[in-house]
Scaffold this motif. Sequence first.
Motif, mmCIF file in Angstrom:
data_model
loop_
_atom_site.group_PDB
_atom_site.id
_atom_site.type_symbol
_atom_site.label_atom_id
_atom_site.label_comp_id
_atom_site.label_asym_id
_atom_site.label_seq_id
_atom_site.Cartn_x
_atom_site.Cartn_y
_atom_site.Cartn_z
ATOM 1 N N LEU A 173 43.682 38.074 10.331
ATOM 2 C CA LEU A 173 44.208 39.225 11.059
ATOM 3 C C LEU A 173 43.239 40.407 10.985
ATOM 4 N N HIS A 174 42.600 40.570 9.837
ATOM 5 C CA HIS A 174 41.606 41.644 9.685
ATOM 6 C C HIS A 174 40.434 41.423 10.628
ATOM 7 N N ALA A 175 39.980 40.187 10.718
ATOM 8 C CA ALA A 175 38.874 39.868 11.626
ATOM 9 C C ALA A 175 39.281 40.161 13.075
ATOM 10 N N GLY A 182 36.651 28.626 10.112
ATOM 11 C CA GLY A 182 38.001 29.016 10.500
ATOM 12 C C GLY A 182 38.011 30.044 11.611
ATOM 13 N N PHE A 183 37.066 30.980 11.562
ATOM 14 C CA PHE A 183 36.993 31.994 12.619
ATOM 15 C C PHE A 183 36.560 31.354 13.936
ATOM 16 N N ALA A 184 35.587 30.451 13.882
ATOM 17 C CA ALA A 184 35.141 29.763 15.100
ATOM 18 C C ALA A 184 36.284 28.984 15.738
ATOM 19 N N ILE A 197 31.583 38.523 9.540
ATOM 20 C CA ILE A 197 31.698 37.379 10.446
ATOM 21 C C ILE A 197 31.885 37.849 11.890
ATOM 22 N N VAL A 198 32.465 39.018 12.053
ATOM 23 C CA VAL A 198 32.688 39.569 13.394
ATOM 24 C C VAL A 198 31.553 40.489 13.837
#
Length: 213
Positions: free
Chosen positions: A211-213, A148-150, A112-113
């Motif tokens: 947190l990993h992202a 969620g990341f966005a 995702i990143v």
Amino acid sequence: MNDKGIVNFRDIGDVPVASGRLKPGYFYRSGELSNLNPQQISFLKNDCHLGSIFDFRSANEVEKAPDTVVPGTQYFKDDILADQTTNGASLAGMFANGGHIRDAMLKTYEEIVLSNSAQTGYRTFFNEIIQAKQPTLFHCFAGKDRTGFAAAIILKMSGASDATIMQDYLLTNKLRKAANAKLLATFKPQVNDKQLHNLSVALVVDKAYLLHA
């Protein structure tokens, strides 16, 4: 307020940010928007005044469960994980992760990143919301990982605290509780215990993933 039964729906505004509070009524997130009823369509059109909808799902996900058309909105198909042969954020991907579901979810957050499709897709999304300045809803299948990341990035750019960002991220586990239970009940007769366990893990978000992202 969302009292229309749209899964994992919320406005991420009206939270403390660096310059005051993030204006509500501009950034909405949810799970997929397939099979919406007339009341839900009216809510998105007339209460939320949506100008655009971003769909972060794959072509296969969209084909199986296309979004219901919301009149007056511009629809953007923006496949965040198009580069990945196995999309761990899709329902099919959740079943394909074998016995290493947590490792697979962490890998999905790396993609995702770092994947080209994610970087291109999110760039397109952020440029559009900055230029259009209109209420926008963004979603994927469950509204938890790609979405969620966005949401986390929007809040981070707005100056929200890490605690506020994580609170919104983890709210998914509460808002998806009923939908997750329904999915697990649907698949229970069709899969073995290990597969059902993997799905139950994949359907929730974990602080460690973000947190990993």
